[in-house]
Scaffold this active site. Structure first.
Site, mmCIF file in Angstrom:
data_model
loop_
_atom_site.group_PDB
_atom_site.id
_atom_site.type_symbol
_atom_site.label_atom_id
_atom_site.label_comp_id
_atom_site.label_asym_id
_atom_site.label_seq_id
_atom_site.Cartn_x
_atom_site.Cartn_y
_atom_site.Cartn_z
ATOM 1 N N VAL A 5 14.234 19.639 -0.440
ATOM 2 C CA VAL A 5 14.566 17.944 0.909
ATOM 3 C C VAL A 5 13.878 16.602 0.029
ATOM 4 O O VAL A 5 12.734 16.780 0.527
ATOM 5 C CB VAL A 5 14.977 17.784 2.374
ATOM 6 C CG1 VAL A 5 14.800 17.159 2.797
ATOM 7 C CG2 VAL A 5 15.740 19.463 2.130
ATOM 8 N N LYS A 6 13.920 15.582 -0.082
ATOM 9 C CA LYS A 6 13.046 14.772 -0.568
ATOM 10 C C LYS A 6 13.165 13.577 1.125
ATOM 11 O O LYS A 6 14.155 13.126 1.069
ATOM 12 C CB LYS A 6 13.333 13.551 -1.695
ATOM 13 C CG LYS A 6 12.522 13.413 -1.762
ATOM 14 C CD LYS A 6 12.335 12.792 -3.775
ATOM 15 C CE LYS A 6 13.938 11.943 -4.299
ATOM 16 N NZ LYS A 6 14.027 10.977 -5.115
ATOM 17 N N VAL A 7 11.526 13.538 1.434
ATOM 18 C CA VAL A 7 11.556 12.598 2.614
ATOM 19 C C VAL A 7 10.552 11.545 2.074
ATOM 20 O O VAL A 7 9.489 11.678 1.198
ATOM 21 C CB VAL A 7 11.294 13.379 3.832
ATOM 22 C CG1 VAL A 7 12.098 14.352 4.433
ATOM 23 C CG2 VAL A 7 9.594 13.664 3.886
#
Length: 198
Positions: free
Chosen positions: A82-84
């Protein structure tokens, strides 16, 4: 050094995967949406081609929604990361997701101090944007060196890998490799230049 390909174009991913050059993929949801394709379906299709990590970015700017989106994205495939964004809300989401054994790529890093925060909060990857720093008159490569040195100093406590992003040339790929970056995420056009002795 691992090569991640920075694209969501299926044919590019297939072609480079066949050559054995793709260790993972980073994607951009806005580009997928502009193409009119369904984001989750594209991510799922990529996961059938690439065994390595696939960074799928949340679209919310609020931590609670980032967490919810991250949990849903992680359900697509076991290799989803998951890219944040590196914001306060993104760091809150990073901590929560990583605590729940979901891998997280904290992106849009512009300082070593920011990278330290992400590392302490359990980020799997930190993505310093070297090209964007170069664009504003700061040497982006210096940031890679600083983060690698800092993480090496605290390697017992920080397991985060440095994922050099916003790479603009073949030269930058070799430079970040020599500085000890674990991964470079590279646009297909840059990989083509390297293949053609660029």
């Amino acid at each position: 050094m691992k090569f991640f390909i920075d694209t969501a174009e299926i044919e590019e991913i297939k072609s480079l995967s066949e050559l054995g050059l793709v260790d993972g993929v980073t994607t951009n949801p806005s580009l997928i949406y502009k193409s009119g394709k369904d984001f989750k379906k594209v991510i799922k299709e990529i996961s059938t081609i690439v065994e390595g990590p696939i960074s799928a970015e949340v679209t919310s700017t609020e931590s609670k929604e980032m967490i919810n989106q991250g949990i849903e994205l992680a359900k697509i495939s076991s290799n989803i990361v998951v890219k944040v964004p590196l914001t306060v809300d993104g760091l809150i989401a990073c901590k929560k997701l990583s605590t729940n054994n979901i891998k997280v790529n904290v992106t849009l890093c512009f300082s070593a101090a920011q990278a330290l925060l992400a590392g302490k909060l359990g980020a799997t990857y930190i993505s310093p944007f070297i090209g964007r720093l170069d664009d504003i008159g700061t040497t982006g490569l210096n940031l890679i060196r600083e983060i690698v040195d800092m993480y090496n100093t605290y390697k017992k406590d920080i397991k985060t890998e440095v994922l050099a992003a916003s790479i603009r040339s073949p030269l930058q790929v070799s430079q970040v490799a020599s500085m000890g970056a674990h991964i470079a995420t590279i646009p297909p056009k840059i990989i083509e230049k390297i293949e053609n002795f660029g």
